[in-house]
Design a protein around this motif. Structure first.
Motif, PDB file in Angstrom:
ATOM      1  N   ALA A 104       0.829  -1.208   0.000  1.00  0.00           N
ATOM      2  CA  ALA A 104       0.000   0.000   0.000  1.00  0.00           C
ATOM      3  C   ALA A 104       0.864   1.259   0.000  1.00  0.00           C
ATOM      4  O   ALA A 104       0.581   2.223  -0.722  1.00  0.00           O
ATOM      5  CB  ALA A 104      -0.934  -0.014   1.202  1.00  0.00           C
ATOM      6  N   ILE A 105       1.933   1.269   0.792  1.00  0.00           N
ATOM      7  CA  ILE A 105       2.848   2.416   0.796  1.00  0.00           C
ATOM      8  C   ILE A 105       3.508   2.562  -0.567  1.00  0.00           C
ATOM      9  O   ILE A 105       3.648   3.674  -1.103  1.00  0.00           O
ATOM     10  CB  ILE A 105       3.902   2.245   1.906  1.00  0.00           C
ATOM     11  N   ASP A 110       4.022   7.641  -4.430  1.00  0.00           N
ATOM     12  CA  ASP A 110       4.744   8.125  -5.613  1.00  0.00           C
ATOM     13  C   ASP A 110       6.169   7.588  -5.693  1.00  0.00           C
ATOM     14  O   ASP A 110       7.105   8.299  -6.086  1.00  0.00           O
ATOM     15  CB  ASP A 110       4.785   9.662  -5.627  1.00  0.00           C
ATOM     16  N   LEU A 111       6.331   6.328  -5.310  1.00  0.00           N
ATOM     17  CA  LEU A 111       7.647   5.705  -5.406  1.00  0.00           C
ATOM     18  C   LEU A 111       7.884   5.081  -6.775  1.00  0.00           C
ATOM     19  O   LEU A 111       9.018   4.740  -7.114  1.00  0.00           O
ATOM     20  CB  LEU A 111       7.800   4.636  -4.317  1.00  0.00           C
ATOM     21  N   ALA A 195      -6.776   4.020   3.204  1.00  0.00           N
ATOM     22  CA  ALA A 195      -6.498   4.805   4.410  1.00  0.00           C
ATOM     23  C   ALA A 195      -5.366   5.800   4.172  1.00  0.00           C
ATOM     24  O   ALA A 195      -5.439   6.959   4.605  1.00  0.00           O
ATOM     25  CB  ALA A 195      -6.149   3.865   5.563  1.00  0.00           C
ATOM     26  N   LEU A 196      -4.329   5.364   3.479  1.00  0.00           N
ATOM     27  CA  LEU A 196      -3.207   6.269   3.203  1.00  0.00           C
ATOM     28  C   LEU A 196      -3.606   7.386   2.246  1.00  0.00           C
ATOM     29  O   LEU A 196      -3.140   8.523   2.379  1.00  0.00           O
ATOM     30  CB  LEU A 196      -2.039   5.469   2.630  1.00  0.00           C
ATOM     31  N   ILE A 222       2.399   9.938   8.251  1.00  0.00           N
ATOM     32  CA  ILE A 222       1.350   9.380   7.394  1.00  0.00           C
ATOM     33  C   ILE A 222       0.786   8.094   7.981  1.00  0.00           C
ATOM     34  O   ILE A 222      -0.443   7.937   8.103  1.00  0.00           O
ATOM     35  CB  ILE A 222       1.899   9.157   5.971  1.00  0.00           C
ATOM     36  N   LEU A 223       1.655   7.153   8.345  1.00  0.00           N
ATOM     37  CA  LEU A 223       1.164   5.900   8.927  1.00  0.00           C
ATOM     38  C   LEU A 223       0.408   6.119  10.239  1.00  0.00           C
ATOM     39  O   LEU A 223      -0.671   5.540  10.425  1.00  0.00           O
ATOM     40  CB  LEU A 223       2.319   4.915   9.127  1.00  0.00           C
TER      41      LEU A 223
END
Length: 317
Positions: A104-105, A110-111, A195-196, A222-223
């Protein structure tokens, strides 16, 4: 202040009768629908409890700590199934949570390029749509033969422990845990991603504005801001893992012999119900209903804990 209150009260008194009727009707309708859900849940619980009444009176609390399951002599205990349910679900959750939250991260921060991010998100959603019986077949013919060398290596290295002292020879607890990981991973990933995405942009900008690095902002800002929804998704996935039936039934081995080994065949409550209920008779039916009641209580406890954790993290962050 008084004039405003009087104007508000006057406005409420002058509302059209039809509008007030619709508001009242909608309120009563939502109350009735919520009551139907509660009554349905209560009805299911009472039906299972009634079916389990004979076994509860015969075996009592000893049913929960006995590993005997002998229909010939009418001796029943659900320890093997309870142990398999809890161990498979918790270990699957321990593997799936880092993978799901990490994915999810990866697709929200934007990685990677937008197209690749969209493609990964689509694949996660498609994985959730695969029927469990198809995943069970895949586990039997593809996954289990592929991971067997790794399981044999674990047995050679850690065979002195009770958790790996069985030679892997096919279906067992370890393949069942991995197929549960595949099944709950999309749930954790999808809920964590949503959620993020709901974290306000101002929080991200503020973190970068005070000199935080990208990963510092993710882990410190953020988390924590999304943790309550992520915890809710994790607990929902745990409930799904505990109640999963078909895929687990096909790959866990359905053994009624108790073993701590993750490489040995095992059993879960759902798998035991699916395998035996169609041919059960007499007190065996009541024993299976007793096991179903235990599973329902366990899932209820999981949901209560989920509500408590979500509320606690919501208040904290």
């Amino acid at each position: 202040m008084t004039t405003d209150s009087s104007n508000d009260a006057f406005t409420l008194r002058r509302r059209p009768p039809l509008e007030r009727f619709l508001d009242t009707g909608f309120r009563q309708l939502t109350l009735a629908l919520a009551s139907v859900v509660a009554l349905l849940l209560l009805g299911i619980f009472l039906t299972i409890a009634e079916g389990a009444h004979e076994a509860i009176g015969t075996f009592g609390a000893g049913f929960l700590v006995s590993s005997a399951w002998d229909p010939v002599n009418n001796q029943y205990g659900a320890l093997v199934a309870i142990y398999g349910t809890m161990v498979s679900s918790l270990l699957a959750l321990a593997i799936a949570v880092p993978l799901g939250v990490g994915t999810a991260i990866f697709i929200t921060e934007d990685l990677i390029p937008t197209r690749l991010r969209s493609a990964i998100g689509l694949m996660v959603e498609l994985l959730a749509a695969i029927p469990s019986v198809v995943l069970g077949l895949w586990a039997i013919f593809v996954m289990e033969p592929a991971i067997r060398p790794a399981l044999e290596l674990l047995h050679r290295l850690l065979g002195w422990t009770p958790f790996f002292d069985t030679i892997p020879q096919g279906p067992g607890m370890a393949p069942a845990i991995l197929i549960l990981v595949v099944m709950i991973l999309p749930i954790i990933t999808a809920i964590s991603r949503d959620a993020l995405n709901q974290v306000p942009l101002e929080l991200r900008q503020a973190a970068y504005g005070i000199g935080s690095t990208r990963w510092g902002a993710i882990f410190n800002i953020i988390l924590p801001a999304a943790i309550s929804a992520i915890v809710g998704g994790v607990m929902l996935s745990l409930g799904r893992a505990m109640g999963e039936t078909m895929a687990v039934t096909m790959i866990i081995g359905n053994s009624l012999n108790f073993s701590f080994s993750l490489l040995a065949p095992g059993n879960t409550i759902s798998a035991m119900l699916a395998n035996q209920f169609g041919e059960a008779s007499g007190i065996q039916v009541s024993a299976l209903m007793y096991a179903a009641l235990v599973l329902m209580v366990l899932t209820f406890i999981v949901n209560v804990l989920a509500q408590m954790l979500v509320r606690r993290f919501s208040l904290r962050y």
